[in-house]
Design a protein around this motif. Structure first.
Motif, PDB file in Angstrom:
ATOM      1  N   VAL A  65       0.841  -1.196   0.000  1.00 49.55           N
ATOM      2  CA  VAL A  65       0.000   0.000   0.000  1.00 49.55           C
ATOM      3  C   VAL A  65       0.877   1.247   0.000  1.00 49.55           C
ATOM      4  N   ARG A  66       0.302   2.335  -0.455  1.00 51.77           N
ATOM      5  CA  ARG A  66       0.877   3.654  -0.197  1.00 51.77           C
ATOM      6  C   ARG A  66      -0.086   4.380   0.725  1.00 51.77           C
ATOM      7  N   LEU A  67       0.464   5.150   1.625  1.00 51.76           N
ATOM      8  CA  LEU A  67      -0.368   5.828   2.616  1.00 51.76           C
ATOM      9  C   LEU A  67      -0.977   7.089   2.037  1.00 51.76           C
ATOM     10  N   SER A  68      -2.192   7.377   2.469  1.00 51.21           N
ATOM     11  CA  SER A  68      -2.797   8.680   2.173  1.00 51.21           C
ATOM     12  C   SER A  68      -3.128   9.339   3.502  1.00 51.21           C
ATOM     13  N   ALA A  69      -4.359   9.713   3.730  1.00 55.19           N
ATOM     14  CA  ALA A  69      -4.685  10.507   4.911  1.00 55.19           C
ATOM     15  C   ALA A  69      -4.401   9.762   6.213  1.00 55.19           C
ATOM     16  N   SER A  70      -3.874  10.499   7.178  1.00 55.76           N
ATOM     17  CA  SER A  70      -3.659   9.942   8.510  1.00 55.76           C
ATOM     18  C   SER A  70      -4.983   9.882   9.256  1.00 55.76           C
ATOM     19  N   THR A  92      -3.834   3.056   0.137  1.00 53.49           N
ATOM     20  CA  THR A  92      -4.235   2.788  -1.242  1.00 53.49           C
ATOM     21  C   THR A  92      -3.468   1.565  -1.736  1.00 53.49           C
ATOM     22  N   VAL A  93      -4.176   0.576  -2.266  1.00 54.36           N
ATOM     23  CA  VAL A  93      -3.548  -0.660  -2.708  1.00 54.36           C
ATOM     24  C   VAL A  93      -2.745  -0.415  -3.983  1.00 54.36           C
ATOM     25  N   THR A 139      -8.130  12.029  -1.612  1.00 52.24           N
ATOM     26  CA  THR A 139      -7.174  13.101  -1.343  1.00 52.24           C
ATOM     27  C   THR A 139      -5.965  13.016  -2.270  1.00 52.24           C
ATOM     28  N   VAL A 140      -5.280  14.155  -2.356  1.00 50.42           N
ATOM     29  CA  VAL A 140      -4.006  14.278  -3.060  1.00 50.42           C
ATOM     30  C   VAL A 140      -2.938  14.519  -1.998  1.00 50.42           C
ATOM     31  N   THR A 141      -1.819  13.810  -2.093  1.00 49.74           N
ATOM     32  CA  THR A 141      -0.769  13.908  -1.077  1.00 49.74           C
ATOM     33  C   THR A 141       0.402  14.722  -1.592  1.00 49.74           C
ATOM     34  N   ILE A 142       0.789  15.733  -0.800  1.00 47.44           N
ATOM     35  CA  ILE A 142       1.954  16.557  -1.116  1.00 47.44           C
ATOM     36  C   ILE A 142       2.871  16.574   0.101  1.00 47.44           C
ATOM     37  N   LEU A 143       4.147  16.280  -0.119  1.00 45.78           N
ATOM     38  CA  LEU A 143       5.145  16.317   0.951  1.00 45.78           C
ATOM     39  C   LEU A 143       6.051  17.517   0.728  1.00 45.78           C
ATOM     40  N   ALA A 187       6.858   5.332   1.505  1.00 41.45           N
ATOM     41  CA  ALA A 187       5.630   4.979   2.220  1.00 41.45           C
ATOM     42  C   ALA A 187       4.424   5.726   1.674  1.00 41.45           C
ATOM     43  N   TYR A 188       4.637   6.952   1.225  1.00 44.47           N
ATOM     44  CA  TYR A 188       3.534   7.736   0.659  1.00 44.47           C
ATOM     45  C   TYR A 188       3.450   7.610  -0.858  1.00 44.47           C
ATOM     46  N   GLY A 189       4.262   6.726  -1.426  1.00 43.45           N
ATOM     47  CA  GLY A 189       4.165   6.439  -2.859  1.00 43.45           C
ATOM     48  C   GLY A 189       4.547   7.594  -3.756  1.00 43.45           C
TER      49      GLY A 189
END
Length: 302
Positions: A65-70, A92-93, A139-143, A187-189
């Motif tokens: 998986v990649r992580l999205s929202a905590s 997310t798988v 959601t969209v993930t931004i680091l 981890a967050y892909g």
């Protein structure tokens, strides 16, 4: 008399698989406890909690998986061991049937529909975590990453009185921090990498870029020099990057910049005022309109 120890740290993820009849929930049966639970496990010493969550899901289920929202952490007492704090994420798988499952720990991997999961999960806390996960919109993930520790300006200047600050590199600790960031970005892909062209920023993302085969796109608008000359330039650049991320929600984005510049960029995603340590990450999860749904802060362990 010794002080009370902190809680046992653990991490896990609620992995949902979309189907025409609604989402399926990933769960496991553990013969040792004869229970059905969401995949989770102990966080190893020096391991970042998001990395632990992804690893534990993979080891227990063979699902990457990649992580999205905590999600909200859950703390509970463990007989004769003290308390346990479990950090949770929505997952997310990315792939299934990856690696070997320890069948002494898990003898059955289950994909349950939501109502069945509510009935069969053995622990109310797992149901609580599932219910929260079901309320999270896509959601969209931004680091946003502050560059790792660099050679000091004083030391860099002493080497050459005309040394170009943009070429100032990471020091030894900074290189260790950059290597440690690889697991967090994975981890967050993360699939897109953007950086200030300054060497210390590029070097911060390079270990992940090399291990993942990703290219680092340079963004001159987010350098310290540009920010000093044109305060609005980083904000404009950040708005463009957010718009691009929203248009491609399946491609999480990591941006590496500088301490003085990141607050202006963070204003675009409403991150609040939080001074960032070297190599610290702000992870924001935005809904489809660019509004913040969740945000996290992670400091490196080195």
């Amino acid at each position: 008399m010794g002080g009370r120890r902190g809680p046992i740290m653990a991490a896990g993820a609620v992995a949902l698989r979309p189907t025409d009849d609604g989402p399926r929930v990933l769960a496991v049966h553990r013969p040792r406890y004869d229970d059905i639970s969401l995949p989770k496990g102990h966080q190893e010493s020096g391991e970042d909690s998001p990395v632990a969550a992804v690893r534990e899901v993979l080891e227990e289920t063979g699902v990457k998986v990649r992580l999205s929202a905590s999600l909200q952490p859950i703390e509970y007492d463990v007989p004769r061991k003290g308390s346990k704090l479990v950090q949770w994420w929505l997952g997310t798988v990315c792939a299934e049937n990856v690696g070997e499952i320890d069948h002494d720990e898990v003898d059955e991997v289950l994909w349950l529909d939501v109502d069945e999961a509510r009935r069969r999960l053995s622990y109310p806390t797992d149901v609580q975590v599932l219910e929260e996960a079901l309320t999270i919109p896509p959601t969209v993930t931004i680091l946003m990453v502050r560059h790792a520790k660099a050679v000091s300006r004083k030391e860099w200047g002493s080497r050459d009185g005309h040394a170009d600050d943009a070429k100032r590199p990471l020091d030894r600790r900074g290189h260790r921090q950059a290597k440690a960031l690889r697991g967090l970005l994975e981890a967050y892909g993360v699939t897109r990498l953007v950086s200030s062209p300054s060497k210390r920023c590029i070097q911060t993302l390079e270990p992940f870029a090399k291990s993942s085969g990703r290219q680092i796109a340079e963004c001159p608008e987010i350098t310290e020099e540009t920010f000093t000359a044109h305060h609005k330039a980083p904000r404009r650049a950040m708005k463009k990057l957010v718009a691009e991320a929203l248009a491609d929600p399946g491609s999480p984005l990591a941006i590496c910049g500088h301490r003085p510049v990141l607050p202006s960029m963070g204003d675009v995603v409403h991150s609040g005022n939080h001074p960032m340590s070297t190599a610290e990450c702000l992870i924001v999860h935005l809904d489809q309109k660019g509004r913040p749904v969740r945000q996290e802060w992670h400091r490196p362990s080195v």
